[in-house]
Motif scaffolding. Structure first.
Motif, PDB file in Angstrom:
ATOM      1  N   UNK A   8      27.578   3.985 -19.604  1.00 29.19           N
ATOM      2  CA  UNK A   8      26.226   3.475 -19.787  1.00 29.19           C
ATOM      3  C   UNK A   8      25.833   3.747 -21.234  1.00 29.19           C
ATOM      4  N   UNK A   9      25.458   2.701 -21.957  1.00 21.57           N
ATOM      5  CA  UNK A   9      25.042   2.853 -23.354  1.00 21.57           C
ATOM      6  C   UNK A   9      23.575   2.480 -23.470  1.00 21.57           C
ATOM      7  N   UNK A  10      22.799   3.364 -24.094  1.00 20.53           N
ATOM      8  CA  UNK A  10      21.359   3.161 -24.228  1.00 20.53           C
ATOM      9  C   UNK A  10      20.960   3.215 -25.697  1.00 20.53           C
ATOM     10  N   UNK A  11      19.998   2.365 -26.062  1.00 21.96           N
ATOM     11  CA  UNK A  11      19.494   2.305 -27.422  1.00 21.96           C
ATOM     12  C   UNK A  11      17.976   2.454 -27.386  1.00 21.96           C
ATOM     13  N   UNK A  30      25.307  -1.158 -18.632  1.00 23.12           N
ATOM     14  CA  UNK A  30      26.207  -0.279 -17.900  1.00 23.12           C
ATOM     15  C   UNK A  30      27.402  -1.086 -17.421  1.00 23.12           C
ATOM     16  N   UNK A  31      28.476  -0.387 -17.147  1.00 22.49           N
ATOM     17  CA  UNK A  31      29.628  -0.962 -16.465  1.00 22.49           C
ATOM     18  C   UNK A  31      30.295   0.132 -15.643  1.00 22.49           C
ATOM     19  N   UNK A  54      22.482  -5.289 -17.559  1.00 23.83           N
ATOM     20  CA  UNK A  54      21.514  -4.639 -18.447  1.00 23.83           C
ATOM     21  C   UNK A  54      20.677  -3.598 -17.700  1.00 23.83           C
ATOM     22  N   UNK A  55      20.120  -2.666 -18.464  1.00 19.03           N
ATOM     23  CA  UNK A  55      19.343  -1.581 -17.869  1.00 19.03           C
ATOM     24  C   UNK A  55      18.229  -1.159 -18.827  1.00 19.03           C
ATOM     25  N   UNK A 129      27.149  11.011 -11.268  1.00 18.52           N
ATOM     26  CA  UNK A 129      27.163  12.283 -11.983  1.00 18.52           C
ATOM     27  C   UNK A 129      28.075  12.085 -13.174  1.00 18.52           C
ATOM     28  N   UNK A 130      27.642  12.542 -14.355  1.00 22.26           N
ATOM     29  CA  UNK A 130      28.500  12.310 -15.505  1.00 22.26           C
ATOM     30  C   UNK A 130      28.148  13.148 -16.707  1.00 22.26           C
ATOM     31  N   UNK A 131      28.924  12.943 -17.750  1.00 22.43           N
ATOM     32  CA  UNK A 131      28.756  13.582 -19.050  1.00 22.43           C
ATOM     33  C   UNK A 131      27.948  12.665 -19.936  1.00 22.43           C
ATOM     34  N   UNK A 132      27.017  13.236 -20.705  1.00 22.57           N
ATOM     35  CA  UNK A 132      26.190  12.450 -21.632  1.00 22.57           C
ATOM     36  C   UNK A 132      26.545  12.836 -23.057  1.00 22.57           C
ATOM     37  N   UNK A 133      26.745  11.827 -23.897  1.00 28.07           N
ATOM     38  CA  UNK A 133      27.012  12.018 -25.320  1.00 28.07           C
ATOM     39  C   UNK A 133      25.962  11.260 -26.107  1.00 28.07           C
ATOM     40  N   UNK A 134      25.317  11.903 -27.069  1.00 30.35           N
ATOM     41  CA  UNK A 134      24.298  11.261 -27.887  1.00 30.35           C
ATOM     42  C   UNK A 134      24.794  11.209 -29.334  1.00 30.35           C
TER      43      UNK A 134
END
Length: 135
Positions: A8-11, A30-31, A54-55, A129-134
């Motif tokens: 999931x990529x967010x801007x 997301x995919x 899209x999200x 549940x997952x890992x988040x990278x910023x």
């Protein structure tokens, strides 16, 4: 129930939707790549699917942690396309079936520093549940 991996990529599009709160709004996509077991035969007759779409995320920073980390809660809304790639076990032929679905989730993020954290979300159509990278 299916299992798999996703991205999931967010801007960021709004820094603070309500000026007195720390509540950014993000737009992204997301995919999810999933493996679905057969209800009777398990993973011997599984099939694959790839959900994407899209999200929009509205995040509320609840409190800041040490070293630039934070704890936040969020709500996601969006929609997706969900092709299923079945094998010949289903209806005797290989086929691809497309589904569309709405996406509604509630969740939380714990960032241990400015770049690394964990995410948990529940809703429709899944729990994640997952890992988040910023960056």
């Amino acid at each position: 129930s299916a299992a798999g991996l996703g991205v999931q990529m967010l801007f960021p599009i709004v820094k603070n939707a309500i000026p007195s709160l720390n509540n950014p709004i993000y737009l992204g996509f997301f995919t999810d790549f999933l493996v679905h077991p057969d209800l009777i035969d398990g993973y011997n007759y599984s099939f694959f699917s790839l959900a994407f779409g899209p999200i929009v995320q509205w995040r509320f920073i609840i409190f800041d942690l040490f070293q630039g980390g934070s704890f936040s809660a969020f709500a996601n809304a969006g929609f997706g396309l969900w092709p299923w790639f079945t094998r010949d076990h289903y209806a005797g032929v290989n086929s691809t079936v497309f589904f569309g679905f709405p996406l509604f989730e509630l969740g939380a993020n714990v960032f241990f520093n400015r770049t690394f954290g964990l995410t948990l979300s529940f809703g429709y159509p899944s729990a994640k549940f997952g890992i988040s990278l910023a960056f």
